[in-house]
Design a protein around this motif. Structure first.
Motif, mmCIF file in Angstrom:
data_model
loop_
_atom_site.group_PDB
_atom_site.id
_atom_site.type_symbol
_atom_site.label_atom_id
_atom_site.label_comp_id
_atom_site.label_asym_id
_atom_site.label_seq_id
_atom_site.Cartn_x
_atom_site.Cartn_y
_atom_site.Cartn_z
ATOM 1 N N GLU A 92 0.799 -1.236 0.000
ATOM 2 C CA GLU A 92 0.000 0.000 0.000
ATOM 3 C C GLU A 92 0.828 1.280 0.000
ATOM 4 O O GLU A 92 0.306 2.330 -0.362
ATOM 5 C CB GLU A 92 -0.935 0.033 1.215
ATOM 6 C CG GLU A 92 -2.060 -0.960 1.157
ATOM 7 C CD GLU A 92 -2.978 -0.863 2.370
ATOM 8 O OE1 GLU A 92 -2.632 -0.177 3.359
ATOM 9 O OE2 GLU A 92 -4.040 -1.489 2.328
ATOM 10 N N THR A 94 2.733 4.236 -1.094
ATOM 11 C CA THR A 94 2.961 4.880 -2.388
ATOM 12 C C THR A 94 3.842 6.115 -2.200
ATOM 13 O O THR A 94 4.082 6.557 -1.070
ATOM 14 C CB THR A 94 1.632 5.327 -3.017
ATOM 15 O OG1 THR A 94 1.060 6.367 -2.194
ATOM 16 C CG2 THR A 94 0.645 4.171 -3.146
ATOM 17 N N GLU A 95 4.275 6.684 -3.314
ATOM 18 C CA GLU A 95 5.059 7.926 -3.263
ATOM 19 C C GLU A 95 4.240 9.046 -2.614
ATOM 20 O O GLU A 95 4.786 9.857 -1.873
ATOM 21 C CB GLU A 95 5.539 8.324 -4.653
ATOM 22 C CG GLU A 95 6.600 7.396 -5.224
ATOM 23 C CD GLU A 95 7.869 7.332 -4.383
ATOM 24 O OE1 GLU A 95 8.338 8.384 -3.880
ATOM 25 O OE2 GLU A 95 8.409 6.223 -4.223
#
Length: 111
Positions: A92, A94-95
């Motif tokens: 899960e 993310t950037e």
């Protein structure tokens, strides 16, 4: 997680008032593999400011209330006060989530 650790390492290098460490929760059966993985991560990504550590308790300290389904949990403390907590399940992180975590740094730096 690697991108998060690298981003935090860079922030620590920029600000002498910021301290961080990574704790990999594992069990004693997987300890040798976890040590090897952390050493490889530090060498490969050039992690210099953030110690990468182990805890042989997969659930972590009870007072931290780590979610059982979390793959990554980020706790931001100022002295003894928890100022921010982020948890991410497997795959899960993310950037955009990393940017949200970094955006919380002023909460612990009183900026």
């Amino acid at each position: 997680m690697t991108s998060l650790v690298k981003a935090v390492d860079e922030k620590v290098a920029e600000n002498a008032n910021l301290k961080a460490f990574v704790v990999h929760l594992t069990d004693t059966d997987n300890e040798a593999k976890a040590v090897s993985t952390l050493r490889d991560l530090a060498a490969e990504k050039g992690i210099k400011e953030v110690p990468l550590t182990l805890m042989d308790t997969p659930a972590g300290p009870p007072s931290y209330k780590i979610a059982e389904d979390a793959e990554v949990t980020v706790l931001l403390w100022r002295f003894a006060e928890l100022r921010s907590k982020h948890s991410f399940g497997p795959g899960e992180l993310t950037e955009a989530d990393i940017e949200r975590v970094l955006a919380d740094l002023p909460k612990i730096l009183d900026e």
